[in-house]
Write a protein that holds these residues in place. Sequence first.
Motif, PDB file in Angstrom:
ATOM      1  N   LEU A  26       0.812  -1.214   0.000  1.00 24.95           N
ATOM      2  CA  LEU A  26       0.000   0.000   0.000  1.00 24.95           C
ATOM      3  C   LEU A  26       0.847   1.267   0.000  1.00 24.95           C
ATOM      4  CD1 LEU A  26      -2.821  -0.894   2.553  1.00 24.95           C
ATOM      5  CD2 LEU A  26      -3.066  -0.577   0.094  1.00 24.95           C
ATOM      6  N   PHE A  27       1.880   1.306   0.851  1.00 22.04           N
ATOM      7  CA  PHE A  27       2.658   2.527   1.044  1.00 22.04           C
ATOM      8  C   PHE A  27       4.056   2.456   0.433  1.00 22.04           C
ATOM      9  CE2 PHE A  27      -0.475   2.749   4.511  1.00 22.04           C
ATOM     10  CZ  PHE A  27      -1.022   3.983   4.215  1.00 22.04           C
ATOM     11  N   GLY A  28       4.239   1.664  -0.587  1.00 21.69           N
ATOM     12  CA  GLY A  28       5.516   1.639  -1.289  1.00 21.69           C
ATOM     13  C   GLY A  28       5.746   2.952  -2.023  1.00 21.69           C
ATOM     14  N   GLY A  57       3.602   1.731  -4.847  1.00 21.61           N
ATOM     15  CA  GLY A  57       2.562   1.613  -3.834  1.00 21.61           C
ATOM     16  C   GLY A  57       1.191   2.001  -4.364  1.00 21.61           C
ATOM     17  N   ILE A  58       0.187   1.323  -3.881  1.00 21.13           N
ATOM     18  CA  ILE A  58      -1.179   1.560  -4.337  1.00 21.13           C
ATOM     19  C   ILE A  58      -1.665   2.950  -3.913  1.00 21.13           C
ATOM     20  CG2 ILE A  58      -3.569   0.748  -4.095  1.00 21.13           C
ATOM     21  CD1 ILE A  58      -2.378  -2.076  -3.749  1.00 21.13           C
ATOM     22  N   VAL A  59      -1.281   3.403  -2.730  1.00 17.45           N
ATOM     23  CA  VAL A  59      -1.715   4.726  -2.257  1.00 17.45           C
ATOM     24  C   VAL A  59      -1.116   5.816  -3.136  1.00 17.45           C
ATOM     25  CG1 VAL A  59      -1.652   6.336  -0.310  1.00 17.45           C
ATOM     26  CG2 VAL A  59      -2.051   3.913   0.103  1.00 17.45           C
ATOM     27  N   ILE A  85       5.232   9.813  -2.976  1.00 16.38           N
ATOM     28  CA  ILE A  85       5.613  10.131  -1.607  1.00 16.38           C
ATOM     29  C   ILE A  85       6.454   8.982  -1.057  1.00 16.38           C
ATOM     30  CG2 ILE A  85       4.746  10.527   0.732  1.00 16.38           C
ATOM     31  CD1 ILE A  85       2.172  11.604  -0.571  1.00 16.38           C
ATOM     32  N   ASP A  86       7.600   9.328  -0.463  1.00 16.58           N
ATOM     33  CA  ASP A  86       8.394   8.325   0.239  1.00 16.58           C
ATOM     34  C   ASP A  86       7.870   8.275   1.667  1.00 16.58           C
ATOM     35  OD1 ASP A  86      10.211   6.539   1.185  1.00 16.58           O
ATOM     36  OD2 ASP A  86      11.981   7.793   0.854  1.00 16.58           O
ATOM     37  N   TRP A  87       7.032   7.282   1.944  1.00 19.53           N
ATOM     38  CA  TRP A  87       6.279   7.226   3.194  1.00 19.53           C
ATOM     39  C   TRP A  87       7.170   7.048   4.411  1.00 19.53           C
ATOM     40  CZ3 TRP A  87       1.394   8.718   3.089  1.00 19.53           C
ATOM     41  CH2 TRP A  87       0.734   8.696   1.859  1.00 19.53           C
ATOM     42  N   THR A  88       8.381   6.534   4.246  1.00 20.88           N
ATOM     43  CA  THR A  88       9.262   6.336   5.400  1.00 20.88           C
ATOM     44  C   THR A  88      10.238   7.490   5.607  1.00 20.88           C
ATOM     45  OG1 THR A  88      10.871   5.128   4.061  1.00 20.88           O
ATOM     46  CG2 THR A  88       9.178   3.826   5.185  1.00 20.88           C
ATOM     47  N   THR A  94       8.401  12.883   8.421  1.00 20.60           N
ATOM     48  CA  THR A  94       7.707  12.640   9.689  1.00 20.60           C
ATOM     49  C   THR A  94       6.203  12.492   9.481  1.00 20.60           C
ATOM     50  OG1 THR A  94       9.403  13.868  10.882  1.00 20.60           O
ATOM     51  CG2 THR A  94       7.301  13.553  12.002  1.00 20.60           C
ATOM     52  N   TRP A  95       5.589  13.443   8.769  1.00 22.57           N
ATOM     53  CA  TRP A  95       4.131  13.402   8.632  1.00 22.57           C
ATOM     54  C   TRP A  95       3.682  12.190   7.836  1.00 22.57           C
ATOM     55  CZ3 TRP A  95       1.267  13.301   4.225  1.00 22.57           C
ATOM     56  CH2 TRP A  95       1.915  13.640   3.033  1.00 22.57           C
ATOM     57  N   SER A  96       4.414  11.839   6.796  1.00 24.15           N
ATOM     58  CA  SER A  96       3.984  10.702   5.966  1.00 24.15           C
ATOM     59  C   SER A  96       4.171   9.379   6.706  1.00 24.15           C
ATOM     60  CB  SER A  96       4.731  10.690   4.631  1.00 24.15           C
ATOM     61  OG  SER A  96       6.124  10.587   4.835  1.00 24.15           O
ATOM     62  N   SER A  97       5.259   9.240   7.453  1.00 25.59           N
ATOM     63  CA  SER A  97       5.452   8.004   8.208  1.00 25.59           C
ATOM     64  C   SER A  97       4.437   7.885   9.334  1.00 25.59           C
ATOM     65  CB  SER A  97       6.878   7.908   8.742  1.00 25.59           C
ATOM     66  OG  SER A  97       7.170   8.989   9.594  1.00 25.59           O
TER      67      SER A  97
END
Length: 179
Positions: A8-10, A14-16, A30-33, A36-39
């Motif tokens: 999902l969050f790749g 990622g699907i999102v 978006i690099d989810w990791t 701060t806000w995205s992680s």
Amino acid sequence: VALVFSQLFGRDFGIVNWALQHAGLISDPIDWTADTWSSHLAIAFMVMWRWTGYNALIYLAAMQAVPRELYESAMVDGAGRLLTFRKITVPAIRPTLLFTVVISTIGGLQLFAEPMLFDQQGNAEGGTEHQFQTLTLMLYKYGFINNDAGYASAVSWVLFLIIAVVAAANALLVRRSGR
């Protein structure tokens, strides 16, 4: 959980990110990791996915245990749905509310699996800048990776004290709201 949410969050596939790009909300993935806000957002989705079903089943069981006669009396007296919910359902499930608030608070303070699985390096750092490191992740890092049992013990005692204070505060708030 790790497999589902990594899909999902790749960042690249990622699907999102795909859905957000196709909706025109973002241009670059978006690099989810990384941030701060995205992680925090991604981990919050994991936690909500984990706890929603559990709490929903507990609330369902509590609401089914409320005697039907109370609802019938309220209907005869002309009470609407909102008033019935506020005056009958909520007071009847107050112990369940206290239980779920305390258990969810303790679960939130002991958050370990989601940040650990979300960390791509797997070194319990909580991201490159510790942006999603929790107390239990720090406890694991010092106790099992750094082999510093004294520091890990101190962190666990602090965690215990925080949980005890928050649980007591939650109990007081729920008891006061019941009066």
